[in-house]
Motif scaffolding. Sequence first.
Motif, PDB file in Angstrom:
ATOM      1  N   ASP A  87       0.795  -1.223   0.000  1.00  0.00           N
ATOM      2  CA  ASP A  87       0.000   0.000   0.000  1.00  0.00           C
ATOM      3  C   ASP A  87       0.829   1.276   0.000  1.00  0.00           C
ATOM      4  O   ASP A  87       0.282   2.375  -0.016  1.00  0.00           O
ATOM      5  CB  ASP A  87      -0.961   0.019   1.193  1.00  0.00           C
ATOM      6  N   HIS A  88       2.134   1.149   0.048  1.00  0.00           N
ATOM      7  CA  HIS A  88       2.984   2.327  -0.143  1.00  0.00           C
ATOM      8  C   HIS A  88       4.342   1.881  -0.655  1.00  0.00           C
ATOM      9  O   HIS A  88       4.731   0.721  -0.518  1.00  0.00           O
ATOM     10  CB  HIS A  88       3.129   3.132   1.152  1.00  0.00           C
ATOM     11  N   LEU A  89       5.042   2.805  -1.274  1.00  0.00           N
ATOM     12  CA  LEU A  89       6.393   2.533  -1.767  1.00  0.00           C
ATOM     13  C   LEU A  89       7.386   2.839  -0.653  1.00  0.00           C
ATOM     14  O   LEU A  89       7.225   3.808   0.094  1.00  0.00           O
ATOM     15  CB  LEU A  89       6.715   3.392  -2.994  1.00  0.00           C
ATOM     16  N   THR A  90       8.408   2.015  -0.532  1.00  0.00           N
ATOM     17  CA  THR A  90       9.411   2.249   0.495  1.00  0.00           C
ATOM     18  C   THR A  90      10.447   3.271   0.036  1.00  0.00           C
ATOM     19  O   THR A  90      10.854   3.292  -1.132  1.00  0.00           O
ATOM     20  CB  THR A  90      10.135   0.952   0.899  1.00  0.00           C
ATOM     21  N   ALA A  91      10.892   4.089   0.974  1.00  0.00           N
ATOM     22  CA  ALA A  91      11.943   5.065   0.719  1.00  0.00           C
ATOM     23  C   ALA A  91      13.312   4.544   1.156  1.00  0.00           C
ATOM     24  O   ALA A  91      14.265   5.316   1.256  1.00  0.00           O
ATOM     25  CB  ALA A  91      11.637   6.374   1.451  1.00  0.00           C
ATOM     26  N   ALA A  92      13.422   3.230   1.386  1.00  0.00           N
ATOM     27  CA  ALA A  92      14.661   2.682   1.943  1.00  0.00           C
ATOM     28  C   ALA A  92      15.879   2.998   1.086  1.00  0.00           C
ATOM     29  O   ALA A  92      16.919   3.457   1.593  1.00  0.00           O
ATOM     30  CB  ALA A  92      14.525   1.175   2.132  1.00  0.00           C
TER      31      ALA A  92
END
Length: 309
Positions: free
Chosen positions: A87-92
């Motif tokens: 449900d969201h993209l990771t900013a890792a």
Amino acid sequence: MTHTAPLTCTPASQEPTIHSAYEPQTGTWQYIVGDTATLRAIIIDPVLDYDAATHALSTHTADALLALVDANGYTVDRILETHVHADHLTAAAYLQSRLAELQGGNRPRICIGKRITNVQKVFGARYGVPVEEYEGAFDVLLEDGEEFAVGGLSVTVMPLPGHTPDHIGYMVGANVFCGDSLFHADLGSARCDFPGGSAAALYKSAQKLLRLPEHVKIWTGHDYVSKERATPVPCLTVRNHRARNKHFAQGVTQPEFVARREERDAMLAEPKLLHAALQVNIRAGRLPRPTALGLCLLHLPLKLEGAGW
């Protein structure tokens, strides 16, 4: 993005300072967990901003985390994912790159549970993602029960399958960052209808959390506000969940929970960012390799209805 006040637990030598940051578009809680004695820290489940209508990526939310790291003088050692989010993209990957610059080459490692490899294979095949773009994307694959240090803090990996098969949590002192295992008590629990998900497994994971000492704080991965409760809440104690959790209070049995969870899941629409999130997240937040024209492309599966195709 809004921030709750940092929470400092005692004793300071064993308990972290926790900074919770809420991303309202996806209802996601992100965390910076720091050791004030050594100023070492970790980031848990960071969000990369994505507009599905325009397909535009931005880093406003992640940059706010960087500002919070800087304001507290932290050095970030690891970026932790609880699972591959749908449900969201990771900013890792973005945070790893920026922090390496800001920390003089000290590059935080991106970590996730060891069962991620099976999830990567499933969704890599589903979306036609080249193996070389997701294999080895994460720096560390964590073992169940593994412990590692962040300054003077000890972090323990807690397997919590159910929402997804690769799902884990992180216990730091008297705190568990449970990802999408439990939500706020008035919401109950997360869906289990993704590939490899299991309501029966989630019940067992929830019981593992609810058997912890009643003062332990459970920090959730999401909260969704409503007219009845307009302010998102990042954590509740085990005592709160035992008494009030919509899906687990009052001695709910596994068959009862499974029946209710599966009935509810059958009515849910797929997450709005599902296809983009999965393709980026199995890559640990890295973008697809650009085409000859410099474009990063994601695949969108079509649903063909009717005959004649």
